[in-house]
Scaffold this motif. Structure first.
Motif, PDB file in Angstrom:
ATOM      1  N   MET A  95      37.715  -3.326  65.452  1.00  0.00           N
ATOM      2  CA  MET A  95      37.119  -1.872  65.955  1.00  0.00           C
ATOM      3  C   MET A  95      35.647  -2.061  66.612  1.00  0.00           C
ATOM      4  N   THR A  96      34.749  -2.769  65.939  1.00  0.00           N
ATOM      5  CA  THR A  96      33.236  -2.867  66.461  1.00  0.00           C
ATOM      6  C   THR A  96      33.305  -3.648  67.631  1.00  0.00           C
ATOM      7  N   LYS A  97      34.046  -4.652  67.998  1.00  0.00           N
ATOM      8  CA  LYS A  97      34.072  -5.311  69.102  1.00  0.00           C
ATOM      9  C   LYS A  97      34.544  -4.328  70.030  1.00  0.00           C
ATOM     10  N   GLN A  98      35.460  -3.626  70.038  1.00  0.00           N
ATOM     11  CA  GLN A  98      36.041  -2.851  71.117  1.00  0.00           C
ATOM     12  C   GLN A  98      35.161  -1.766  71.598  1.00  0.00           C
ATOM     13  N   ALA A  99      34.294  -1.126  70.449  1.00  0.00           N
ATOM     14  CA  ALA A  99      33.347  -0.142  70.834  1.00  0.00           C
ATOM     15  C   ALA A  99      32.271  -0.828  71.462  1.00  0.00           C
ATOM     16  N   THR A 100      31.854  -2.038  70.855  1.00  0.00           N
ATOM     17  CA  THR A 100      30.798  -2.688  71.642  1.00  0.00           C
ATOM     18  C   THR A 100      31.014  -3.110  73.192  1.00  0.00           C
ATOM     19  N   ILE A 101      32.320  -3.594  73.276  1.00  0.00           N
ATOM     20  CA  ILE A 101      32.561  -3.663  74.750  1.00  0.00           C
ATOM     21  C   ILE A 101      32.345  -2.263  75.608  1.00  0.00           C
ATOM     22  N   ARG A 102      32.824  -1.421  75.065  1.00  0.00           N
ATOM     23  CA  ARG A 102      32.796  -0.100  76.033  1.00  0.00           C
ATOM     24  C   ARG A 102      31.399   0.386  75.947  1.00  0.00           C
ATOM     25  N   GLY A 103      30.493   0.203  75.032  1.00  0.00           N
ATOM     26  CA  GLY A 103      29.169   0.586  75.168  1.00  0.00           C
ATOM     27  C   GLY A 103      28.382  -0.217  75.939  1.00  0.00           C
ATOM     28  N   TYR A 104      28.523  -1.459  76.037  1.00  0.00           N
ATOM     29  CA  TYR A 104      27.512  -2.544  76.556  1.00  0.00           C
ATOM     30  C   TYR A 104      28.309  -2.515  78.177  1.00  0.00           C
ATOM     31  N   TYR A 105      29.348  -2.559  78.624  1.00  0.00           N
ATOM     32  CA  TYR A 105      29.700  -2.748  79.937  1.00  0.00           C
ATOM     33  C   TYR A 105      29.469  -1.375  80.509  1.00  0.00           C
ATOM     34  N   SER A 106      29.404  -0.285  79.807  1.00  0.00           N
ATOM     35  CA  SER A 106      29.210   0.896  80.380  1.00  0.00           C
ATOM     36  C   SER A 106      27.495   1.213  80.585  1.00  0.00           C
ATOM     37  N   SER A 107      26.757   0.306  79.984  1.00  0.00           N
ATOM     38  CA  SER A 107      25.375   0.458  80.044  1.00  0.00           C
ATOM     39  C   SER A 107      24.695   0.072  81.274  1.00  0.00           C
ATOM     40  N   GLU A 108      23.305   0.355  81.740  1.00  0.00           N
ATOM     41  CA  GLU A 108      22.805  -0.034  82.665  1.00  0.00           C
ATOM     42  C   GLU A 108      22.666  -1.750  82.738  1.00  0.00           C
ATOM     43  N   ILE A 109      22.326  -2.221  81.649  1.00  0.00           N
ATOM     44  CA  ILE A 109      22.374  -3.629  81.325  1.00  0.00           C
ATOM     45  C   ILE A 109      23.621  -4.213  81.511  1.00  0.00           C
ATOM     46  N   GLY A 110      24.554  -3.798  80.956  1.00  0.00           N
ATOM     47  CA  GLY A 110      26.028  -4.474  81.137  1.00  0.00           C
ATOM     48  C   GLY A 110      26.681  -4.527  82.608  1.00  0.00           C
ATOM     49  N   ILE A 111      26.296  -3.065  83.314  1.00  0.00           N
ATOM     50  CA  ILE A 111      26.742  -3.165  84.686  1.00  0.00           C
ATOM     51  C   ILE A 111      26.101  -3.782  85.685  1.00  0.00           C
ATOM     52  N   HIS A 112      24.776  -3.769  85.442  1.00  0.00           N
ATOM     53  CA  HIS A 112      23.857  -4.416  86.705  1.00  0.00           C
ATOM     54  C   HIS A 112      23.165  -5.721  86.441  1.00  0.00           C
ATOM     55  N   ARG A 113      23.017  -6.130  85.240  1.00  0.00           N
ATOM     56  CA  ARG A 113      22.255  -7.376  84.854  1.00  0.00           C
ATOM     57  C   ARG A 113      23.198  -8.231  84.482  1.00  0.00           C
ATOM     58  N   GLU A 114      24.335  -7.882  83.662  1.00  0.00           N
ATOM     59  CA  GLU A 114      25.437  -8.946  83.221  1.00  0.00           C
ATOM     60  C   GLU A 114      26.281  -9.027  84.431  1.00  0.00           C
ATOM     61  N   LEU A 115      27.199  -7.961  84.736  1.00  0.00           N
ATOM     62  CA  LEU A 115      28.238  -8.079  85.556  1.00  0.00           C
ATOM     63  C   LEU A 115      27.797  -8.284  87.061  1.00  0.00           C
ATOM     64  N   ARG A 116      26.560  -7.720  87.316  1.00  0.00           N
ATOM     65  CA  ARG A 116      25.954  -7.543  88.410  1.00  0.00           C
ATOM     66  C   ARG A 116      26.924  -6.935  89.664  1.00  0.00           C
ATOM     67  N   TYR A 117      27.396  -5.736  89.039  1.00  0.00           N
ATOM     68  CA  TYR A 117      28.683  -4.909  89.825  1.00  0.00           C
ATOM     69  C   TYR A 117      27.734  -4.470  91.068  1.00  0.00           C
ATOM     70  N   LYS A 118      28.533  -4.436  92.235  1.00  0.00           N
ATOM     71  CA  LYS A 118      27.932  -4.175  93.419  1.00  0.00           C
ATOM     72  C   LYS A 118      28.404  -2.788  94.051  1.00  0.00           C
ATOM     73  N   GLY A 119      29.398  -2.266  93.454  1.00  0.00           N
ATOM     74  CA  GLY A 119      30.003  -1.079  94.011  1.00  0.00           C
ATOM     75  C   GLY A 119      29.150   0.199  93.673  1.00  0.00           C
ATOM     76  N   ASN A 120      29.782   1.372  93.873  1.00  0.00           N
ATOM     77  CA  ASN A 120      29.420   2.867  93.716  1.00  0.00           C
ATOM     78  C   ASN A 120      28.139   2.859  94.550  1.00  0.00           C
TER      79      ASN A 120
END
Lengths: 195, 607
Positions: A146-171
């Motif tokens: 439960m906690t892992k799935q929620a952590t994934i949702r919360g982290y990879y939808s955060s500014e840190i997760g999207i830009h600094r970790e994944l270095r997402y380039k879109g949008n």
């Protein structure tokens, strides 16, 4: 957390199979008492110590590393807390039960609450509770999932997760979408496929 | 400290709601004179109103929802971290979950399990669409499980449609001639092709010409290119004789002429939230606003059309009965002709509810077939894996385009499959997305987990199938006389199930996507073999099928009711069969064709 709610919470956690059965009336009453006892309408559902335990747990799931900060700095605990405060009472109770059970495990194993353990000991408990991730059976194993799935949702939808970790380039505004360079008849520097 | 939530606050709809109320109040049966009434404002109603108004015909368009504020309601580029709530629906609102469609008793919205919610919406409800979708409790349906998605807003479902813009071809129009099942359409691809060409040109369609009989070429603008994983996958499945092409999208990448409301695509992705550049086709900016600018179109929002009324002693429609959804006032608007474009199922519901002494089972139902032959697509069967060449590589910009690639139908095109007739296609894609959906399936925790997500992030590829549901008479809707909507109108009752052919096709979908992923050397292949609930595709067609014989069809080859020739159908209700293709582009082309007929009928005085 009071003794009553802790027991109710642990009981709720024990019932956290994929399909949630209805919680016992006294479990719900205990939860309602916790709610009513809060004089300030706070955004945060969890007690201070539960919140700290959650912070340590989510950071153990997605830690800071050389590339980017982890789930704690990305405020994943706040995200989960908000989710719980807005969600079903049963779910919140399961989470509180999970945190209590995690502390119980830490106390019985190492004589201290989870948040006070050193890294190797946290890792030892994490290894135990994540062992049957695909088919979790014990309450703590289910709580990990439960906690892992929620952590994934919360982290990879955060500014840190999207830009600094994944270095997402879109949008962003493009002249036109480029795609794989082979589509323009060139060798591609990204995937090394040839034209 | 309570945090304000900008993702909720952005939608202050007071102004547009007030504007809609005033507009509705200003339009009464005595306030104007109209040649044609159009019901619905999505792809069908939008195209109908546009064609008529531009030709000088005075049109009254009835939309059950409110007007839309196209400047603020399409939140195309909003990041999820705009709030700690991360784009979740606010507490008290909730969409019906996948499994619930199959196990909740009908109507879904009034099930005791959902009582505590302020609003229960269909599965398409999310933070971006939630003000457009009605409460299921106000709009119940009954019968067999069906995931019906409706919108109550100017532009209807075109505000958030998937943008997949595909043509039906000879394999669809003459499907029965090829396999002997059911009947052909009364018209051929050659009859509709000029209209597809005109729709492409008017609205903008991005794609590539491929010369495939399964899915005919068009008048295309700059395509959505393939990204790295998709090129790798394409090259691998070529060995199996399978084709992968860039997706075709109802999005203008190079701009359209004569429309001041729209801009070309700027590669931002997120088209399903609504495009605030109006590059994606939305009925309001692409069709309704230009039509209104002609001075010939009157739009009445909050107008629920409930019945088409006959002139007594004739087989001619004279008026449409309307309930104002706010004031509950009942009105009758008259015109020379009526165009139904409320969506296949709602248009059919209006006809079934329009009972007259000469039409005891609904208007246009002398054949007894009104409501029968409901068809859509079986979907949910999918496969995913990681393309090795991209594991561990750097992030690239992979999703700045309207739609992902497309694997056209390959069964029963030149060969004959032993287990089923007709076919299916795949839509999907891969590469770096804003949210790494695969992270939840990567095991473990800690630094190893985090690094594994990062490594696999650019390598994911995933495809889902869309299969033709055979048009069968027993798959039908009727009116449930026991259950009424919030305005007292009897509701749709479904009697619709996937059949043997669909289930065999679904099994083959799972096998074939697995075969393709293996051919690509994909790692960690996962195959989902369970179909989504009936209705999930939102591609419903067929419940007022067209044909030349009034005994075996409801509408004629120009989508006019055989029994009431001044009632025209502009949506998917007249479609005989649907192939694998997404429906919107054919609705637009057929609506244009039908309006050409209506214009001719007005000129010649037939109506």
């Amino acid at each position: 957390m009071s003794k009553v709610s802790r027991r109710a919470a642990l009981k709720a956690l024990g019932a956290s199979a994929a399909l949630l059965p209805a919680l016992s009336p006294d479990g719900l009453l205990a939860f309602a008492r916790i709610q009513a006892g809060r004089t300030v309408p706070a955004p945060r559902l969890l007690s201070g110590s539960d919140f700290r335990t959650l912070e340590v747990l989510v950071e153990a799931i997605i830690p800071a590393d050389e590339r980017s900060p982890g789930a704690k700095e990305a405020r994943v605990a706040d995200y989960i807390d908000l989710l719980l405060s807005e969600g079903e009472q049963q779910t919140a109770l399961q989470w509180m039960g999970g945190l209590a059970a995690l502390d119980q495990r830490a106390e019985s194993r190492f004589g201290a609450s989870f948040a006070r353990l050193d890294a190797p000991r946290i890792d030892q408990i994490m290894a135990e509770i994540s062992r049957n991730e695909l088919e979790p059976t014990t309450p703590l194993e289910q709580f990990f999932v439960m906690t892992k799935q929620a952590t994934i949702r919360g982290y990879y939808s955060s500014e840190i997760g999207i830009h600094r970790e994944l270095r997402y380039k879109g949008n962003t505004y493009l002249e036109e979408f480029v795609g794989c360079a082979t589509e323009d008849g060139k060798d591609c520097p990204h995937c090394r496929q040839q034209k | 400290m309570t945090q304000p939530d900008p993702t909720l606050a952005l939608n202050n709809l007071a102004a547009v709601t007030e504007e809609s109320r005033k507009l509705a109040a200003s339009i009464t049966p005595g306030s104007g004179k109209w040649d044609v009434i159009v019901v619905g404002s999505g792809a069908a109603g939008g195209m109908a109103a546009f064609q008529l108004a531009m030709a000088g015909v005075k049109v009254l368009l009835l939309e059950a929802g409110r007007m839309i504020d196209v400047r603020t309601e399409y939140r195309t580029m909003e990041w999820p971290y705009a709030s700690m709530r991360r784009h979740r629906l606010p507490p008290g609102e909730r969409p019906i979950a996948v499994a619930e469609y199959n196990f909740l008793d009908r109507p879904y919205g009034s099930n005791p399990a959902l009582e505590k919610y302020k609003k229960v919406a269909s599965y398409s409800a999310n933070t971006f669409t939630r003000h457009w979708l009605p409460d299921e409790r106000d709009n119940p349906t009954t019968g067999t499980p069906y995931a019906l998605v409706r919108a109550r807003i100017l532009g209807g479902r075109t505000n958030f449609w998937g943008r997949g813009a595909l043509r039906y071809g000879p394999l669809q129009f003459q499907a029965a001639s090829r396999d002997g099942f059911d009947v052909d359409w009364p018209i051929s691809y050659d009859d509709v092709k000029p209209y597809y060409d005109k729709v492409d040109t008017l609205l903008g369609c991005s794609g590539t010409n491929e010369g495939l009989v399964q899915v005919p070429d068009g008048v295309f603008q700059r395509p959505s290119k393939l990204n790295c994983v998709e090129v790798a996958f394409k090259r691998s499945i070529q060995k199996l004789g399978r084709t992968l092409i860039p997706g075709r999208a109802g999005v203008t990448t190079e701009g359209v002429l004569n429309n001041k409301y729209r801009n070309p695509c700027r590669g931002r992705g997120r088209c399903g939230r609504g495009c605030n550049l109006q590059a994606a086709f939305h009925s309001p900016t692409a069709l309704l606003y230009p039509a209104r600018d002609s001075g010939n179109l009157t739009i009445r929002p909050y107008s629920l059309a409930t019945e088409v009324l006959l002139a007594s002693g004739t087989n001619k429609a004279r008026a449409v009965r309307v309930i104002d959804v706010n004031t509950r006032e009942v009105m009758e608007f008259s015109a020379r002709a009526v165009v139904l474009g409320a969506g296949t199922l709602e248009s059919t519901r209006i006809l079934l509810n329009s009972k007259a002494p000469s039409h005891p089972t609904g208007l246009g139902n002398s054949s007894g077939l009104l409501g029968c032959y409901l068809s859509e697509h079986i979907m949910g069967i999918r496969g995913s894996g990681y393309i090795p060449a991209r594991i561990g590589t750097e992030t690239t910009l992979d999703d700045g385009r309207p739609v992902g690639p497309y694997i056209p139908r390959f069964r029963n095109v030149t060969d004959r499959h032993p287990d089923f007739i007709r076919g299916y296609h795949f839509q999907g894609g891969g590469g770096c997305a804003e949210f790494p959906g695969m992270a939840g399936e990567i095991p473990g925790y800690g630094k190893a987990f985090k690094s594994n997500v990062r490594k696999h992030y650019p390598a994911i590829i995933s495809f889902g199938g869309f299969g033709e549901v055979l048009p069968r008479k027993e798959n039908r809707i009727t009116i449930d006389p026991r259950v009424r909507d919030a305005w007292g109108i009897p509701v749709i009752c479904f009697d619709y199930r996937f059949g043997d052919n669909e289930l065999k096709m679904a099994k083959d979908m799972g096998d074939s996507i697995e075969e393709m992923l293996r051919a690509a050397g994909a790692e960690d292949i996962k195959i989902g073999r369970d179909p989504l609930p009936e209705g999930w595709s939102i591609h419903e067609i067929g419940t007022a099928r067209m044909g030349d014989d009034p005994k075996t069809s409801v509408s004629d080859r120009y989508c006019r009711l055989h029994d009431v020739p001044n009632v025209y159908l502009a949506d998917g209700a007249p479609f005989v069969s649907g192939g694998t293709q997404n429906t919107t582009w054919t609705i637009l082309a057929m609506a244009w064709r039908t309006m050409d007929r209506l214009k001719e009928d007005l000129r010649s005085g037939t109506v």
